[in-house]
Write a protein that holds these residues in place. Structure first.
Motif, PDB file in Angstrom:
ATOM      1  N   ALA A   1       0.811  -1.221   0.000  1.00 20.01           N
ATOM      2  CA  ALA A   1       0.000   0.000   0.000  1.00 20.01           C
ATOM      3  C   ALA A   1       0.839   1.264   0.000  1.00 20.01           C
ATOM      4  N   GLY A   2       2.136   1.135   0.259  1.00 23.31           N
ATOM      5  CA  GLY A   2       3.014   2.303   0.211  1.00 23.31           C
ATOM      6  C   GLY A   2       3.357   2.916   1.548  1.00 23.31           C
ATOM      7  N   VAL A   3       3.137   2.184   2.645  1.00 23.00           N
ATOM      8  CA  VAL A   3       3.510   2.703   3.963  1.00 23.00           C
ATOM      9  C   VAL A   3       5.024   2.563   4.120  1.00 23.00           C
ATOM     10  N   PRO A   4       5.757   3.650   4.371  1.00 23.95           N
ATOM     11  CA  PRO A   4       7.211   3.538   4.553  1.00 23.95           C
ATOM     12  C   PRO A   4       7.535   2.623   5.737  1.00 23.95           C
ATOM     13  N   PHE A   5       8.612   1.856   5.615  1.00 24.53           N
ATOM     14  CA  PHE A   5       8.940   0.926   6.699  1.00 24.53           C
ATOM     15  C   PHE A   5       9.153   1.665   8.016  1.00 24.53           C
ATOM     16  N   GLU A   6       9.776   2.843   7.972  1.00 25.63           N
ATOM     17  CA  GLU A   6      10.024   3.585   9.206  1.00 25.63           C
ATOM     18  C   GLU A   6       8.720   3.878   9.937  1.00 25.63           C
ATOM     19  N   ARG A   7       7.666   4.184   9.174  1.00 27.86           N
ATOM     20  CA  ARG A   7       6.370   4.437   9.791  1.00 27.86           C
ATOM     21  C   ARG A   7       5.763   3.149  10.343  1.00 27.86           C
ATOM     22  N   MET A   8       5.968   2.032   9.641  1.00 26.18           N
ATOM     23  CA  MET A   8       5.445   0.765  10.143  1.00 26.18           C
ATOM     24  C   MET A   8       6.158   0.373  11.436  1.00 26.18           C
TER      25      MET A   8
END
Length: 309
Positions: free
Chosen positions: A124-131
């Protein structure tokens, strides 16, 4: 363990170790909270209907308002739990699964459920840092601070001592085909009768996505030309032991196949092969000897689902 996981595989390894130490049997809020954090990171990319569903989920999480959230669960259940039309954009499907995750009130935080959210978030395009931030925040009580103790061992590639591996997953491009998988177990397609379910593949007859095939019929179909399977479930039965199937097995969106101790979806099946979203294949219900053979044949295979001994 890792001080700062830099990818989803490392993060899953951290979660595996954390969840294994605590009782999460009544924790039904972590999955929607993690999903909510992922959704917040890409909120502008959602369509209006998804934004309305997310608003209802937020109201439930913040104030317990349940009516509208239940309405959206009813709307999405038929889509997330079924096959999407051919050609549906993968990022749309991933975003819808994140919405479903935020609405979900019936799943405790297993490694497989979190890994499903991470896969969906990546697509979906969520940056890994945000995850990573979202998982740390929503699952803060699960982890020590920092996430590791200095000197811990690197990422595990197999279950730790004391655990009995139940199922095997293989992630590769291309995936091994059915013949290769069954040969690796020490058997052949002709040794079984096969029930096919939720089959999304090319080339594959549209009128034969569910039903029974003999081992010879399946073998002949696969020999005509290479078959790419996007989603599908194949249950193997001893020859001549076909049974009435009242509830069709399914793969697309079926998180239960990733749960610890997952079993074939049809009673009496010798084992089950689940093709998952073009990128992974699950082998459920293998014997210990078959698991060893498969792991030897496919070094990239990993164990999923375990029971603590």
């Amino acid at each position: 363990m890792y001080a700062d996981p830099t990818n989803a595989v490392q993060l899953v390894a951290c979660i595996y170790e954390a969840i294994d130490r605590i009782d999460v049997s009544r924790d039904f809020r972590t999955i929607p909270l993690v999903a909510a954090s992922f959704c917040d990171a890409i909120h502008d990319s959602f369509c209006d209907s998804h934004k309305n569903a997310l608003a209802a989920a937020h109201r439930y999480l913040s104030s317990g308002e349940i009516t509208e959230a239940d309405q959206w669960i009813h709307v999405l259940a038929g889509r997330v739990g079924s096959s999407y039309p051919s050609g549906t954009d993968a990022s749309f499907i991933a975003r819808e699964r994140l919405v479903w995750g935020e609405l979900n009130r019936n799943t405790v935080p297993t490694v497989e459920a979190i890994e499903f959210l991470l896969r969906s978030g990546k697509i979906a395009g969520v940056p890994f840092e945000r995850m990573l931030e979202a998982v740390k925040r929503s699952m803060g009580g699960f982890f020590p601070d920092p996430l590791h103790a200095e000197g811990d061992s690197p990422e595990p590639t197999c279950p730790s001592k004391g655990k009995t591996s139940m199922n095997i997953a293989i992630q590769s491009d291309p995936l091994p085909d059915i013949c290769q998988l069954v040969r690796a177990m020490g058997s052949s397609l002709e040794d079984f009768d096969w029930h096919v379910g939720n089959m999304e593949a090319v080339p594959w007859p549209v009128d034969n996505r569910e039903g029974w095939l003999s081992g010879r019929e399946l073998s002949e179909r696969l020999l005509v030309e290479p078959v790419q399977i996007f989603w599908g479930v194949l249950d193997a039965f001893p020859v001549g032991m076909r049974t009435d199937v009242e509830i069709l097995p399914w793969a697309d969106g079926n998180l239960s196949v990733w749960e610890p101790g997952a079993k074939p979806q049809i009673d009496g099946a010798r084992f089950e092969i689940v093709f998952w979203d073009s990128g992974e294949v699950l082998l459920i219900g293998l014997s210990e000897a078959e698991r060893v053979r498969v792991k030897d044949a496919f070094p990239e295979a990993r164990f999923v689902g375990h029971s603590t001994g």
